[in-house]
Design an enzyme around this catalytic site. Structure first.
Site, PDB file in Angstrom:
ATOM      1  N   ASP A 100       0.783  -0.934   0.645  1.00  0.00           N
ATOM      2  CA  ASP A 100       0.488   0.333  -0.265  1.00  0.00           C
ATOM      3  C   ASP A 100       0.849   1.304  -0.085  1.00  0.00           C
ATOM      4  OD1 ASP A 100      -2.206   1.139   0.103  1.00  0.00           O
ATOM      5  OD2 ASP A 100      -1.703   1.980   2.264  1.00  0.00           O
ATOM      6  N   THR A 105      -3.212   5.411  -4.784  1.00  0.00           N
ATOM      7  CA  THR A 105      -1.636   6.018  -4.455  1.00  0.00           C
ATOM      8  C   THR A 105      -1.006   6.133  -4.694  1.00  0.00           C
ATOM      9  OG1 THR A 105      -1.719   4.848  -2.335  1.00  0.00           O
ATOM     10  CG2 THR A 105      -2.491   6.092  -1.753  1.00  0.00           C
ATOM     11  N   THR A 106      -0.586   5.104  -4.974  1.00  0.00           N
ATOM     12  CA  THR A 106       1.284   4.476  -5.483  1.00  0.00           C
ATOM     13  C   THR A 106       1.133   5.250  -7.135  1.00  0.00           C
ATOM     14  OG1 THR A 106       0.775   2.250  -5.035  1.00  0.00           O
ATOM     15  CG2 THR A 106       2.538   2.926  -6.259  1.00  0.00           C
TER      16      THR A 106
HETATM   17  P1  ADP Z   1      -2.458   1.961  -6.467  1.00  0.00           P
HETATM   18  O1  ADP Z   1      -1.772   2.503  -5.176  1.00  0.00           O
HETATM   19  O2  ADP Z   1      -2.079   3.140  -6.868  1.00  0.00           O
HETATM   20  O3  ADP Z   1      -3.442   1.869  -6.479  1.00  0.00           O
HETATM   21  P2  ADP Z   1      -1.987  -0.311  -7.515  1.00  0.00           P
HETATM   22  O4  ADP Z   1      -1.071  -1.476  -6.452  1.00  0.00           O
HETATM   23  O5  ADP Z   1      -3.288  -0.478  -6.242  1.00  0.00           O
HETATM   24  O6  ADP Z   1      -1.815   0.996  -6.940  1.00  0.00           O
HETATM   25  O7  ADP Z   1      -2.625  -0.265  -8.800  1.00  0.00           O
HETATM   26  C1  ADP Z   1      -3.625  -0.056  -9.412  1.00  0.00           C
HETATM   27  C2  ADP Z   1      -3.500  -0.479 -10.879  1.00  0.00           C
HETATM   28  O8  ADP Z   1      -3.588  -1.247 -11.160  1.00  0.00           O
HETATM   29  C3  ADP Z   1      -5.129   0.496 -11.683  1.00  0.00           C
HETATM   30  O9  ADP Z   1      -3.834   1.239 -12.783  1.00  0.00           O
HETATM   31  C4  ADP Z   1      -5.361  -0.856 -12.191  1.00  0.00           C
HETATM   32  O10 ADP Z   1      -6.646  -0.462 -13.296  1.00  0.00           O
HETATM   33  C5  ADP Z   1      -4.335  -1.616 -12.359  1.00  0.00           C
HETATM   34  N1  ADP Z   1      -5.263  -3.229 -11.718  1.00  0.00           N
HETATM   35  C6  ADP Z   1      -5.574  -3.615 -10.915  1.00  0.00           C
HETATM   36  N2  ADP Z   1      -6.325  -4.678 -11.466  1.00  0.00           N
HETATM   37  C7  ADP Z   1      -5.474  -5.102 -12.845  1.00  0.00           C
HETATM   38  C8  ADP Z   1      -5.517  -6.453 -13.412  1.00  0.00           C
HETATM   39  N3  ADP Z   1      -6.312  -7.731 -13.538  1.00  0.00           N
HETATM   40  N4  ADP Z   1      -5.037  -6.064 -14.705  1.00  0.00           N
HETATM   41  C9  ADP Z   1      -3.997  -4.902 -15.054  1.00  0.00           C
HETATM   42  N5  ADP Z   1      -3.951  -3.972 -13.903  1.00  0.00           N
HETATM   43  C10 ADP Z   1      -4.760  -3.931 -13.127  1.00  0.00           C
END
Ligand code: ADP
Ligand code: MG
Length: 559
Positions: A66, A99-100
């Protein structure tokens, strides 16, 4: 003019330890620091992102991916890097997720800005271009977004699942997504203007170790993790009048200095009788009010416990203040702070059950006013439950902002590539040097699909080219599914993100980048940390080993 100035020597106006860095050097210093932070979290982006193990000064370990948790635990003390951490915190507060993404985009904006600065483009033009691009991007997000209603259960569950992917909560994401959406729905009301208001204050998230996460459940009412004060008290009531008390059921302390001189056994007996009478009186006040159950925030004297048990009243002591407040929402009535003024009208109304295995009380409200639900999360160990709780809390925020905002997007980089495509079209209309900044902004946004691919072990350039191609052909929802490695309609495959979080990520990343770019002079009272003189060989601010803040060794020449 003084002799010294004429000789071209600088006039000394700052203390010995003070340091000053100007113009290009200042920009470079700041950009490096900000980029270092952003690069430290980038590897966690997306479902295939890696986790980080954080060990705090007490030796406590957190394993998470996170973004905001990582940055907060990193204990960064570089002022520029801190500005980037603030981006993550704002994002977390405003959207609960992304956030990332926000931090990664901020870092990439600065990296691209650095290239423009090297081409002698003035920071003001870059700042203006970024600002215009961010505005345009948000307008385009709104144009691209699809609408969602509170009863689109399936779609909302996808939003919850997407928000949980990559976290520990993912293992049970079907069940948890269902619980999360049900929870949000339970506390959603339609406002007069037809919009939806979600009140998460009516949700209590409780964790319990020992059982499988799949046994997590959503309960109407409250869950209280306490024992009855005596084993022989009743623990189940279909209908109970419930007293919430924040006064102790104990002997009131007399004045601090009062001494009781006891000279005979009779007197002692009298004194004890007196105390007993006081306790008896308090219990009678409770009995007279008609209460069946007492949740007391303070202590309960042994003697009073005994009386209460004899009256068939269930009593719980040292109930958490937050639990008492939540119970009030659930069963109604008032929190009573003086038994002398207790009346029946102060009592709440509800049912009480006890789960012997769990040693938890389940309290459900029966009055018309009753609201409040408890999401009981289970897991085998503290580490597991904690990380699940973080994931679920974020997903609750995400789903509730999605319900009140009503707009969703295709994830997996689909939205980013579409935005970049539209921004490149828009850049022409901007013209001048700002046009270059708008184009740099478009490139920076495409960092998301590149990093998602890279983190999944795929070729990031190949993937980006493929996604762009699909968008050129009019497929606005084409993104990367990191599980199949295919470019597809990610909306259909269930990678759905809230539009609000994306807008927020774009604007906070832009603001942070522009803030950094505006600085052309750093005046520090103490020596600036440059990473070179760190005793432990790590980077400044405890970021050692996590990407660090290298590349600042050239600072010496600036002095
Ligand atoms: P953040 O802290 O920005 O939410 P995450 O590690 O949760 O970071 O990653 C979010 C990103 O991962 C988003 O761009 C989302 O669209 C992408 N994402 C989530 N599930 C999938 C998937 N199955 N395939 C590709 N991208 C995904
Ligand atoms: Mg996320």
């Amino acid at each position: 003019m003084s002799q010294r100035m004429q000789q071209g020597q600088p006039m000394i106006i700052m203390g010995e330890d003070a340091q000053r860095v100007k113009d290009k050097d200042a920009q470079e210093y700041n950009i490096q620091a900000a980029r270092a932070v952003s690069e430290a979290v980038r590897s966690t982006l997306g479902p295939k992102g890696m986790d980080k193990m954080l060990v705090d000064s007490m030796g406590d370990v957190t394993i998470t991916n996170d973004g905001v948790t990582i940055l907060q635990e990193m204990d960064i003390d570089n002022p520029t890097a801190e500005m980037i951490v603030e981006v993550a915190e704002t994002q977390e507060d405003e959207a609960g997720d992304g956030t990332t993404t926000a931090v990664a985009i901020a870092g990439e904006l600065l990296k691209n800005a650095q290239d423009l600065l090297e081409q002698d483009i003035h920071p003001t033009a870059i700042i203006k271009g970024f600002h215009l691009a961010s505005q345009e991007a948000r307008a385009q997000v709104d144009d691209i977004a699809e609408s969602v209603e509170p009863d689109d259960t399936e779609l909302l569950q996808k939003v919850a699942e997407t928000s949980m992917t990559g976290k520990s909560s993912e293992l049970n994401k079907d069940l948890l997504a269902e619980l999360i959406v049900d929870t949000v729905k339970a506390v959603t009301v339609e406002a007069d203007d037809g919009s939806y208001v979600v009140d998460l204050a009516n949700v209590n998230v409780e964790t319990q170790t020992g059982r499988a996460t799949s046994e997590s459940e959503l309960l109407k009412g409250a869950v209280i993790d306490k024992d009855p004060v005596q084993d022989d008290m009743p623990t189940a009531f279909d209908e109970a009048d419930i007293l919430l008390l924040d006064e102790p059921i104990e002997i009131e302390e007399t004045d601090v200095d009062t001494q009781v001189n006891i000279e005979s056994p009779d007197q002692l007996q009298q004194f004890l009788d007196q105390e007993e009478k006081q306790l008896r009186q308090k219990v009678d006040q409770i009995v007279d009010s008609g209460a069946d159950v007492v949740f007391c925030q303070k202590g309960i004297d042994d003697m009073a416990q005994h009386y209460l048990a004899k009256e068939g009243i269930l009593a719980v002591r040292r109930t958490k203040k937050s639990d008492i407040a939540f119970l009030r929402d659930v069963v109604g009535g008032n929190v009573v702070s003086d038994l002398d003024s207790l009346t029946q009208a102060d009592l709440g109304y509800g049912s009480v059950r006890r789960d012997g295995d769990d040693e938890l009380f389940y309290v459900e409200g029966l009055g018309d006013e009753s609201h409040g639900v408890t999401l009981l999360l289970r897991g085998s160990t503290d580490h597991v439950v904690d990380e699940i709780e973080r994931g679920v809390e974020d997903a609750l925020d995400v789903v509730s902002t999605t319900v009140s905002d009503g707009r969703v997007l295709a994830g997996g980089g689909a939205i980013e590539v579409e935005l970049a495509r539209r921004l490149r079209g828009y850049a022409g209309s901007v013209g001048g040097r700002e046009q270059l900044a708008v184009e740099a902004f478009a490139d920076a946004v495409e960092l998301v699909p590149r990093v998602l691919a890279g983190n999944a072990g795929l070729d990031s350039i190949d993937m980006l080219v493929k996604i762009r191609e699909a968008h050129e052909n009019g497929d606005t929802r084409a993104g990367l599914n990191v599980f199949s490695g295919e470019v597809e309609d990610t909306f259909e495959s269930g990678v759905v993100e809230p539009a609000h979080a994306k807008e927020q990520a774009l604007s906070s990343a832009t603001e942070a980048a522009n803030l950094v770019l505006k600085i052309d002079d750093i005046i520090a009272a103490d020596e600036l940390s440059t990473g070179g003189d760190d005793d432990e060989g790590g980077a400044p601010g405890g970021a050692g080993g996590m990407g660090g803040m290298g590349g600042m060794g050239g600072m010496g020449g600036a002095m």
